[in-house]
Enzyme design. Sequence first.
Site, PDB file in Angstrom:
ATOM      1  N   GLU A 216       0.836  -1.195   0.000  1.00  0.00           N
ATOM      2  CA  GLU A 216       0.000   0.000   0.000  1.00  0.00           C
ATOM      3  C   GLU A 216       0.877   1.254   0.000  1.00  0.00           C
ATOM      4  O   GLU A 216       1.884   1.326   0.718  1.00  0.00           O
ATOM      5  CB  GLU A 216      -0.920   0.021   1.225  1.00  0.00           C
ATOM      6  CG  GLU A 216      -2.023  -1.020   1.167  1.00  0.00           C
ATOM      7  CD  GLU A 216      -2.993  -0.894   2.325  1.00  0.00           C
ATOM      8  OE1 GLU A 216      -4.203  -1.055   2.095  1.00  0.00           O
ATOM      9  OE2 GLU A 216      -2.539  -0.636   3.458  1.00  0.00           O
ATOM     10  N   GLU A 221      -4.323   0.935  -2.473  1.00  0.00           N
ATOM     11  CA  GLU A 221      -5.050   0.629  -1.238  1.00  0.00           C
ATOM     12  C   GLU A 221      -5.639  -0.775  -1.356  1.00  0.00           C
ATOM     13  O   GLU A 221      -6.228  -1.136  -2.383  1.00  0.00           O
ATOM     14  CB  GLU A 221      -6.182   1.634  -1.027  1.00  0.00           C
ATOM     15  CG  GLU A 221      -7.070   1.354   0.161  1.00  0.00           C
ATOM     16  CD  GLU A 221      -6.478   1.755   1.495  1.00  0.00           C
ATOM     17  OE1 GLU A 221      -6.869   1.187   2.525  1.00  0.00           O
ATOM     18  OE2 GLU A 221      -5.604   2.657   1.491  1.00  0.00           O
TER      19      GLU A 221
END
Length: 941
Positions: A216, A221
């Site tokens: 990430e 994400e």
Amino acid sequence: MAEREGQLVVNLETSHPDTVVDLGKIVLGEKARKKTSQKQKVQAENLSKAACALLNSGGGIIRMESEDKNYSFQQHGLGLDLEQSLRGCLSCSETDQYFTWRQRQAHVLLFVKTWSCGDPEQKSAAPKPRICSLSTGLSQRSFSSVVSMTPSDAADFLRRKESLAKHPDEDGPRAKKALLNFSGGAEETSQAIEEATTRFLKRDKLMAGEVLNFTETTHTEFKNFSTNCILKYVNKSLPKYVSAFGNTKGGYLFYGVHDNGTVIGTHQGVEKEALEQALADTIGSMAVHHFCGSRAGVQFQTYIQSVYDAAGTWQGYVCTVRVEPSCCPVFHGDPESWKVSNGRIERLSLREWVELMTAADPDISNLADDFANELSLANGPPLIRPVYSNVGLESVSQLQEHLYPVGSDGIKWKPETVCADLFSEYPGLEDLMKKEIHPLSKGVLIFSRSWAVEIGLGKKRDVVCDVLLVAENTHPVLYTVVGDTSPAEAENLRETAYALKQRLVNDGGYASKVCVIPQILHLNGTEEQMEVAGDDILQQEAQENLCNHTSLYPEDYVLTSRDVPAFLRALVIVVLSFKSYLSDHLGCEVFNLLTLKQYELLSKNLHKAREQFVIGLPGTGKTIVALKIIERIRNVFHCSAKEILYICENQPLKNFVGNKICQSVTRVTFLNGIFPEVKHIVVDEAQNFRSEQDWYRRAQELVKKKKGIFWVFMDFFQTTHPYDCGLNFSELYPQEWLTKMVRNAKEICSVMFDLMEKILKERKTHVPYEVLGELLKEATCAHSLPGDYIEKQQMETYEMVKYVITNCHSYLRQGYRLKDIAILCSTEPAASTFRWSLATELERQKRKSNVRLVLGSAEGVSRNCIVLDSIRRFSGLERRIVFCIHPVPAQEEVSCNLLLCAASRAHSKLHVLYHREEMFLRDMSFNDTLLSPMDTGMFGS
């Protein structure tokens, strides 16, 4: 009656001259609110909404009634959750600055000051956003997290986006270029992660439990599905991530991947098509506020990859959403910001919120030498509009010292003329006011026949006068003096006090805690006369509160020595501001200030000054005063627009005035029409009227029959025909003069002075030269604004055309607009001839120029076009730049007058171009055969 919006109530029947939001009965106290319930959550939300609405709407009061009759604010406190709801509106350090608490029996009152992004006395921009918001609806990425933007962050972000949209080359490549290049890697995304992401998305099958070889970041994400209701989860969680990525140079959201990068997959019950549709519907419903003119929504792509276990059994999907960087702000929801509007608590729309958050003073960089900013959006309450004064004229502070001076000691009684008139009419008034203000030692007592009229409301009936007290160590008080037998209408007085308070904040920019308390005084009144007739309990309570005004507001609403001048400066803006020509030029509401003489004229007692002749010099603002006096007539006599007639000579000025505040007609229409509803008449530019059918007697008789108002405005220096205007000079009484020239640059004023001297010396027409001589002795150019006057002689028509086109293009490159320019000719046929020559050359140059010069007539003065018309038809109107084409009329005796009329139409730049003499003589013989009634003074209807 009270108006409802959900559970919030705006109480319109309170004795407080303020916006009062009534929350009704709620649980109050630290202990009582420890056991939270859904009901208490709603109460806390309503408190924050009410506070936000009042902060954004000029301030006011929130009233709560404790469910516990034994509740004590001092002993039990408010409740932690209620305190937190209020802290959501402001920073912790500002709560005392904006909020004041007071308990009255079972009621707790929260006094809310207006929001202000800074101190209006400071000239630098403040760091706070322009309005209060509980949430912004905007997200951004911060490292590997989604963060909701605070109002301050949002304000900076919106301004940057707006600036980039308007000036795309100032900050590198446009966002759209970044969008196109995103697959090659954004600045803050490492090349390795970008390549790994690209390779991953090309795979058709994924293995459950495999670990991705990237992590990430700001632009990636991972989200794991933790629910069987996948589609609902997507709908709820997706918008914040899309908003964050769209506002932070784009990124990827992976559904079905654990935070540590392990592939999990979705639950097996979801269908691929349903998942794709849920993603598309959710993103498609999101709002993008475009500054750039585009209507595009969020740009995105979806990738859905199947996941299998080691045995080859299908385990659902990994769903990836690639969000492109957005050129403009992407919202995950509507901002939560509130206002009071028409007695209701309303949520601001997204567009309204963005406009308020990004509002800024207009760019007047090319006017910097001409105007001084008196009130700026950068450091005032949310609803103010910019106010400017002409450099060289009195500033707001200087005007305040003239109108409402505060000495070192004592109470000043102002204005002296109004005081003297009132004291002679009403014996006992002076002693009554002395008794009221006896203990006070420093401030000003401002008399008016109607403060309601001063602020644009209708005059209250049976009122002798209003007196505003602004003094140190007391609340501001609006005394309304009525006769012995007049009923005390508390609600009407509350309306005036409330409107004055709102205008002080929202128009005048006063940002401290403020109130205006109404109080009724009876001339020669007794205790019995102060009581309210009848048994209306609500009205009686209101009346008692008005008499005991010190109990209505807390001590921190009392004016200090620092507050008084600021209050009075805001009051000056309220009473002297008018919408200016600058507003039309900049496309927003901008206000200028009246001169003291103009305000003195407007302050006349219309019951006495029923007939008035105003003789003014060029550029002294006669039309401004004429339109303002129409507003006064409406409010003093409670008139409809049909009952007031504005008469002028030419159709373009008639169209400019319109029919919103009055009936607007030309002289010809007036003479040919019947106006049974008209009671009052205002005549403008009367020097160019004609005596046919005796317009003056007809207007005078119509007004006298209705016992109305008859004001006539004229400037004999600007007489543009040699005929009788229909006025008997010996009857022009009473007179008022306007001699302070405020509209034109000093170089243009100098030319105008020379022309007026020449007109006086030559004396070629039938006008009152003795009066004009006295006027000219008092004439002053009231400023030192620089400008340009250029005169060109002996020009061929083609040279004039090229000169005008070249200079127009130059002005447009400097930032001027088409609507800043007028081209004025001596007659209408001359204007038609020049229009043809100009249009022919513009057509020939069409391919060479990127800017199209759009031409229009004087009727189009409010549109964004260059006006090309005759000087006479442009009378009463104005533009910043004027090209005057051979201003030599057929009637030689008004030659100087015609040039003066043209010059007075120009604010800052005047070009006067003359033909060669032999060409002029040839054109004159042609034009004489074409002269229309419009160009000989008969301007038509």
